[in-house]
Design a protein around this motif. Structure first.
Motif, PDB file in Angstrom:
ATOM      1  N   TYR A  16       0.836  -1.194   0.000  1.00 30.27           N
ATOM      2  CA  TYR A  16       0.000   0.000   0.000  1.00 30.27           C
ATOM      3  C   TYR A  16       0.876   1.251   0.000  1.00 30.27           C
ATOM      4  O   TYR A  16       2.018   1.226   0.458  1.00 30.27           O
ATOM      5  N   ARG A  17       0.315   2.359  -0.495  1.00 26.70           N
ATOM      6  CA  ARG A  17       1.002   3.651  -0.468  1.00 26.70           C
ATOM      7  C   ARG A  17      -0.019   4.742  -0.187  1.00 26.70           C
ATOM      8  O   ARG A  17      -1.106   4.750  -0.746  1.00 26.70           O
ATOM      9  N   CYS A  18       0.353   5.675   0.681  1.00 23.41           N
ATOM     10  CA  CYS A  18      -0.510   6.808   1.009  1.00 23.41           C
ATOM     11  C   CYS A  18      -0.261   7.936   0.007  1.00 23.41           C
ATOM     12  O   CYS A  18       0.890   8.307  -0.237  1.00 23.41           O
ATOM     13  N   LYS A  19      -1.318   8.462  -0.567  1.00 25.37           N
ATOM     14  CA  LYS A  19      -1.191   9.569  -1.514  1.00 25.37           C
ATOM     15  C   LYS A  19      -0.856  10.877  -0.800  1.00 25.37           C
ATOM     16  O   LYS A  19      -0.285  11.779  -1.388  1.00 25.37           O
ATOM     17  N   ASN A  20      -1.210  10.974   0.473  1.00 23.63           N
ATOM     18  CA  ASN A  20      -0.999  12.201   1.227  1.00 23.63           C
ATOM     19  C   ASN A  20       0.459  12.357   1.684  1.00 23.63           C
ATOM     20  O   ASN A  20       1.078  13.379   1.433  1.00 23.63           O
ATOM     21  N   CYS A  21       1.009  11.323   2.345  1.00 26.54           N
ATOM     22  CA  CYS A  21       2.354  11.442   2.918  1.00 26.54           C
ATOM     23  C   CYS A  21       3.378  10.515   2.251  1.00 26.54           C
ATOM     24  O   CYS A  21       4.534  10.467   2.675  1.00 26.54           O
ATOM     25  N   SER A  22       2.976   9.750   1.239  1.00 26.61           N
ATOM     26  CA  SER A  22       3.843   8.831   0.482  1.00 26.61           C
ATOM     27  C   SER A  22       4.400   7.692   1.332  1.00 26.61           C
ATOM     28  O   SER A  22       5.429   7.116   1.003  1.00 26.61           O
ATOM     29  N   TYR A  23       3.735   7.351   2.411  1.00 27.14           N
ATOM     30  CA  TYR A  23       4.167   6.251   3.271  1.00 27.14           C
ATOM     31  C   TYR A  23       3.879   4.923   2.583  1.00 27.14           C
ATOM     32  O   TYR A  23       2.767   4.677   2.128  1.00 27.14           O
ATOM     33  N   ASP A  24       4.904   4.063   2.460  1.00 26.85           N
ATOM     34  CA  ASP A  24       4.774   2.728   1.867  1.00 26.85           C
ATOM     35  C   ASP A  24       4.745   1.696   2.977  1.00 26.85           C
ATOM     36  O   ASP A  24       5.567   1.742   3.890  1.00 26.85           O
ATOM     37  N   SER A  55      -6.278 -11.554   4.267  1.00 21.98           N
ATOM     38  CA  SER A  55      -7.025 -12.618   3.606  1.00 21.98           C
ATOM     39  C   SER A  55      -7.695 -12.040   2.361  1.00 21.98           C
ATOM     40  O   SER A  55      -7.870 -10.826   2.241  1.00 21.98           O
ATOM     41  N   PHE A  56      -8.079 -12.911   1.447  1.00 24.58           N
ATOM     42  CA  PHE A  56      -8.776 -12.449   0.242  1.00 24.58           C
ATOM     43  C   PHE A  56     -10.112 -11.790   0.587  1.00 24.58           C
ATOM     44  O   PHE A  56     -10.610 -10.945  -0.150  1.00 24.58           O
ATOM     45  N   THR A  57     -10.699 -12.186   1.699  1.00 20.13           N
ATOM     46  CA  THR A  57     -12.011 -11.660   2.080  1.00 20.13           C
ATOM     47  C   THR A  57     -11.930 -10.376   2.890  1.00 20.13           C
ATOM     48  O   THR A  57     -12.958  -9.740   3.129  1.00 20.13           O
ATOM     49  N   ASP A  58     -10.735  -9.968   3.329  1.00 18.84           N
ATOM     50  CA  ASP A  58     -10.587  -8.726   4.089  1.00 18.84           C
ATOM     51  C   ASP A  58     -10.801  -7.508   3.194  1.00 18.84           C
ATOM     52  O   ASP A  58     -10.459  -7.529   2.007  1.00 18.84           O
ATOM     53  N   ASP A  59     -11.354  -6.455   3.774  1.00 18.83           N
ATOM     54  CA  ASP A  59     -11.505  -5.197   3.040  1.00 18.83           C
ATOM     55  C   ASP A  59     -10.143  -4.539   2.876  1.00 18.83           C
ATOM     56  O   ASP A  59      -9.283  -4.644   3.754  1.00 18.83           O
ATOM     57  N   PRO A  60      -9.916  -3.830   1.747  1.00 20.29           N
ATOM     58  CA  PRO A  60      -8.642  -3.139   1.575  1.00 20.29           C
ATOM     59  C   PRO A  60      -8.480  -2.021   2.608  1.00 20.29           C
ATOM     60  O   PRO A  60      -9.451  -1.447   3.086  1.00 20.29           O
ATOM     61  N   ILE A  61      -7.229  -1.736   2.947  1.00 20.52           N
ATOM     62  CA  ILE A  61      -6.934  -0.674   3.905  1.00 20.52           C
ATOM     63  C   ILE A  61      -7.119   0.662   3.208  1.00 20.52           C
ATOM     64  O   ILE A  61      -6.665   0.863   2.082  1.00 20.52           O
ATOM     65  N   THR A  62      -7.786   1.602   3.863  1.00 21.63           N
ATOM     66  CA  THR A  62      -8.019   2.922   3.269  1.00 21.63           C
ATOM     67  C   THR A  62      -7.438   4.056   4.103  1.00 21.63           C
ATOM     68  O   THR A  62      -7.229   5.150   3.602  1.00 21.63           O
ATOM     69  N   VAL A  63      -7.151   3.801   5.388  1.00 20.13           N
ATOM     70  CA  VAL A  63      -6.633   4.842   6.277  1.00 20.13           C
ATOM     71  C   VAL A  63      -5.143   4.606   6.514  1.00 20.13           C
ATOM     72  O   VAL A  63      -4.722   3.506   6.866  1.00 20.13           O
ATOM     73  N   CYS A  64      -4.349   5.636   6.331  1.00 18.31           N
ATOM     74  CA  CYS A  64      -2.904   5.558   6.505  1.00 18.31           C
ATOM     75  C   CYS A  64      -2.558   5.404   7.991  1.00 18.31           C
ATOM     76  O   CYS A  64      -3.019   6.190   8.817  1.00 18.31           O
ATOM     77  N   PRO A  65      -1.721   4.408   8.333  1.00 17.98           N
ATOM     78  CA  PRO A  65      -1.338   4.242   9.736  1.00 17.98           C
ATOM     79  C   PRO A  65      -0.388   5.331  10.234  1.00 17.98           C
ATOM     80  O   PRO A  65      -0.242   5.522  11.439  1.00 17.98           O
ATOM     81  N   LYS A  66       0.244   6.085   9.334  1.00 18.94           N
ATOM     82  CA  LYS A  66       1.199   7.115   9.734  1.00 18.94           C
ATOM     83  C   LYS A  66       0.530   8.481   9.916  1.00 18.94           C
ATOM     84  O   LYS A  66       0.674   9.115  10.952  1.00 18.94           O
ATOM     85  N   CYS A  67      -0.229   8.927   8.902  1.00 22.21           N
ATOM     86  CA  CYS A  67      -0.807  10.268   8.972  1.00 22.21           C
ATOM     87  C   CYS A  67      -2.297  10.267   9.296  1.00 22.21           C
ATOM     88  O   CYS A  67      -2.862  11.313   9.610  1.00 22.21           O
ATOM     89  N   GLY A  68      -2.958   9.103   9.183  1.00 25.75           N
ATOM     90  CA  GLY A  68      -4.373   9.007   9.532  1.00 25.75           C
ATOM     91  C   GLY A  68      -5.336   9.454   8.446  1.00 25.75           C
ATOM     92  O   GLY A  68      -6.550   9.414   8.644  1.00 25.75           O
ATOM     93  N   GLU A  69      -4.832   9.871   7.304  1.00 25.93           N
ATOM     94  CA  GLU A  69      -5.695  10.311   6.201  1.00 25.93           C
ATOM     95  C   GLU A  69      -6.253   9.109   5.446  1.00 25.93           C
ATOM     96  O   GLU A  69      -5.652   8.041   5.401  1.00 25.93           O
ATOM     97  N   GLU A  70      -7.388   9.303   4.819  1.00 29.71           N
ATOM     98  CA  GLU A  70      -8.023   8.252   4.026  1.00 29.71           C
ATOM     99  C   GLU A  70      -7.572   8.368   2.571  1.00 29.71           C
ATOM    100  O   GLU A  70      -8.371   8.571   1.664  1.00 29.71           O
TER     101      GLU A  70
END
Length: 63
Positions: A6-14, A20-35
């Protein structure tokens, strides 16, 4: 379980996550908290070696 990049568009955190295949994709950045997080897609690393992968391998020459 597959690992996704994953990569955050706001802070460029990789970062990578095992999900699992059934898990929802991550949308909130763990570093800056932006969606602003999106999956990063890359080509698979497949390398074909040995006999049988080319048209000329083992082909009989009938003329």
């Amino acid at each position: 379980m597959p690992t996704y990049h994953y990569r955050c568009k706001n802070c460029s955190y990789d970062f990578t996550e095992q999900q699992s295949f059934t898990d929802d994709p991550i949308t909130v950045c763990p570093k800056c908290g932006e969606e602003q997080v999106h999956k990063v897609y890359a080509a698979p690393s497949i390398e074909f070696k040995g006999h049988g992968f080319y048209r000329t391998d083992g082909a009989s020459s009938k003329k």
